[in-house]
Enzyme design. Structure first.
Site, PDB file in Angstrom:
ATOM      1  N   GLU A 154       0.829  -1.214   0.000  1.00 42.05           N
ATOM      2  CA  GLU A 154       0.000   0.000   0.000  1.00 42.05           C
ATOM      3  C   GLU A 154       0.862   1.262   0.000  1.00 42.05           C
ATOM      4  O   GLU A 154       1.274   1.735   1.061  1.00 42.05           O
ATOM      5  CB  GLU A 154      -0.927  -0.003   1.229  1.00 42.05           C
ATOM      6  CG  GLU A 154      -1.833   1.223   1.282  1.00 42.05           C
ATOM      7  CD  GLU A 154      -2.795   1.235   2.470  1.00 42.05           C
ATOM      8  OE1 GLU A 154      -2.714   0.341   3.333  1.00 42.05           O
ATOM      9  OE2 GLU A 154      -3.613   2.158   2.529  1.00 42.05           O
ATOM     10  N   LYS A 197      -2.639  -2.118  -3.034  1.00 46.90           N
ATOM     11  CA  LYS A 197      -3.677  -1.256  -2.431  1.00 46.90           C
ATOM     12  C   LYS A 197      -3.259   0.198  -2.623  1.00 46.90           C
ATOM     13  O   LYS A 197      -2.478   0.736  -1.843  1.00 46.90           O
ATOM     14  CB  LYS A 197      -3.839  -1.584  -0.944  1.00 46.90           C
ATOM     15  CG  LYS A 197      -4.818  -0.669  -0.215  1.00 46.90           C
ATOM     16  CD  LYS A 197      -5.250  -1.241   1.121  1.00 46.90           C
ATOM     17  CE  LYS A 197      -6.096  -0.248   1.883  1.00 46.90           C
ATOM     18  NZ  LYS A 197      -6.782  -0.863   3.027  1.00 46.90           N
TER      19      LYS A 197
HETATM   20  P1  13P Z   1      -9.395   4.038   4.340  1.00 43.66           P
HETATM   21  O1  13P Z   1     -10.269   3.313   3.356  1.00 43.66           O
HETATM   22  O2  13P Z   1     -10.174   4.647   5.478  1.00 43.66           O
HETATM   23  O3  13P Z   1      -8.440   4.984   3.682  1.00 43.66           O
HETATM   24  O4  13P Z   1      -8.504   2.955   5.075  1.00 43.66           O
HETATM   25  C1  13P Z   1      -7.963   1.932   4.343  1.00 43.66           C
HETATM   26  C2  13P Z   1      -6.698   1.499   4.970  1.00 43.66           C
HETATM   27  O5  13P Z   1      -6.558   0.384   5.376  1.00 43.66           O
HETATM   28  C3  13P Z   1      -5.592   2.458   5.049  1.00 43.66           C
HETATM   29  O6  13P Z   1      -4.403   1.782   5.310  1.00 43.66           O
END
Ligand code: 13P
Length: 338
Positions: free
Chosen positions: A178, A220
Site C-alpha cells: 500500500e 492497495k
Molecule cells: P481508508 O479506506 O479509510 O483509507 O482505510 C484503508 C486502509 O486500510 C488504510 O491503510
C-alpha cells in the site's frame, strides 16, 4: 516460497463481487473514530464494535473476501469465547493482519514519513501465520506539495514495501502493498497522477529487485484524485479514466488484483469511482475495494455504542458492502443508494 498457495489466496481476495474490509485501525486511530460518537475506546468496546461487523453474516459471505485486523483483534475472542478470526473464517472471509509499525517522520525531510516495522518482522509473520492470518498489509504514506515527495521518501518507502513483501511470501502470507499518495493538499489531479505514477514505478522496480512473486501480491493504492483543497475537483469519469491510465502504465499485468483505499472520500464517491473504473472494463487485473472509512463510517454513526442499535448498524454496513460489491463488477447505480 509456495507460489501456488500464495496465488490461490491472492485470487480469493479479489473474487468476483468481493473486496476487503479494512478494520485494522491502530489503538490511536480507533480512539479517534470512537471519540466522534462519544464512545470510550476500551478492549471490550473495540471487540464489541468489530464483532458486530464480522457477524453481519450475509454481507460478509456475499461481499467481503477478507478482513484486515490489528494485532489486538487477531488475538481477541468474541463475547461467546470464539476467536474473532474464527468468526471471520466461518463466513468464508480470510483473516489478514496489519504488520507495519506506523509511519514516522523521515529524518532530514520535513513533512515526509517513512513506515517502520521491518525489524523482527520474520518472527512476527511466523506467529501471525500460526494464528491464521492469510494476508498482511503495510502502508506507506506519500505526501504531495509543490516540492514533495522527495526522491528520498519514495526510495525509502518503496524499499521497505519490497522487503516486507518478500518476508510475507517466505511465511506463505500474501502481502498487500500500500503506497498511499495522500489526497490532502491543494494539488491538481494531474499532479496526483504524476506522483502516483512515480510511486508505482519505483515500487514495482523494488519488488522486482527483491524477487517478489507478483502473482502472489495485491496492490492497495489511492485513486488519482484532485487534492482536497484544489479549486477544481475532477469528476467521477475523469478520476476513473486517469486512474486506469496510470495503472496501465505502471502496474504489471501479473498482479492479480488492485484493491483501493478510500482515503477520506465520501462513502458514495468511493463507490462511484470504483464502479466507473470497472465500467471501463478490459483490464488485466481485478479492481475492487479495501475500504476502512468508506465501509465503516455509516455503521459507526448508527451504532453509537448501544446494543439496541446493533441491527441497524449491521444493516448500514451490509448496504455499503453490497454497493461496493456491485461497484467491483461495474454494476452499481446511484439510484440503488435509496
Ligand atoms: P481508508 O479506506 O479509510 O483509507 O482505510 C484503508 C486502509 O486500510 C488504510 O491503510
Amino acid at each position: 516460497m509456495n507460489k501456488q498457495a500464495l496465488e490461490t489466496i491472492a485470487q480469493a481476495m479479489v473474487a468476483d463481487g468481493k473486496g476487503i474490509l479494512a478494520a485494522d485501525e491502530s489503538t490511536g486511530t480507533i480512539k479517534k473514530r470512537f471519540d466522534t460518537i462519544n464512545v470510550d475506546s476500551t478492549e471490550d468496546s473495540r471487540r464489541d464494535y468489530r464483532e458486530m461487523l464480522f457477524r453481519t453474516t450475509e454481507a460478509m459471505q456475499e461481499n467481503i473476501s477478507g478482513v484486515i485486523l490489528f494485532d489486538e483483534t487477531l488475538r481477541q475472542k468474541a463475547a461467546d469465547g470464539t476467536p474473532l478470526s474464527q468468526v471471520i473464517a466461518d463466513t468464508g472471509a480470510l483473516p489478514g493482519i496489519k504488520v507495519d509499525a506506523g509511519a514516522k517522520d523521515l529524518a532530514g525531510h520535513a513533512g515526509e514519513m517513512v513506515t517502520e516495522g521491518l525489524d523482527g518482522l520474520r518472527e512476527r509473520l511466523s506467529e501471525y501465520h500460526g494464528l491464521g492470518a492469510k494476508f498482511a498489509k503495510w502502508r506507506a504514506v506519500i505526501n504531495i506539495s509543490d516540492d514533495l515527495p522527495s526522491a528520498a521518501c519514495l526510495a525509502a518507502n518503496t524499499h521497505a514495501l519490497a522487503r516486507y513483501a518478500a518476508l510475507c511470501q517466505e511465511a506463505e502470507i500474501v502481502p498487500i502493498v500500500e503506497p498511499e499518495v495522500i489526497m490532502d493538499g491543494s494539488h491538481s489531479v494531474e499532479r496526483c497522477y504524476e506522483v502516483t505514477s512515480a510511486a508505482l514505478t519505483q515500487l514495482y522496480a523494488q519488488l522486482a529487485e527483491q524477487d517478489v512473486h507478483l502473482e502472489g501480491t495485491i496492490l492497495k493504492p489511492n485513486m488519482v484524485l484532485s487534492g482536497t483543497q484544489h479549486d477544481a475537483q475532477a469528476g467521477v469519469q475523469q478520476v476513473a479514466e486517469m486512474t486506469i491510465d496510470c495503472f496501465k502504465k505502471c502496474v504489471p499485468e501479473a498482479v492479480p488484483g488492485i484493491v483501493f483505499l478510500s482515503g477520506g472520500q465520501s462513502d458514495e464517491d468511493a463507490t462511484a469511482h470504483l464502479d466507473a473504473m470497472n465500467k471501463i472494463g478490459g483490464l488485466a487485473w481485478k479492481l475492487s475495494f479495501s475500504y476502512g472509512r468508506a465501509l465503516q463510517a455509516a455503521p459507526l454513526k448508527t451504532w453509537l455504542g448501544e446494543t439496541g442499535n446493533v441491527t441497524a448498524a449491521q444493516a448500514a454496513f451490509a448496504h455499503r458492502a453490497r454497493m461496493n460489491g456491485l461497484a467491483a463488477q461495474g454494476q452499481w447505480d446511484a439510484a440503488l443508494e435509496g
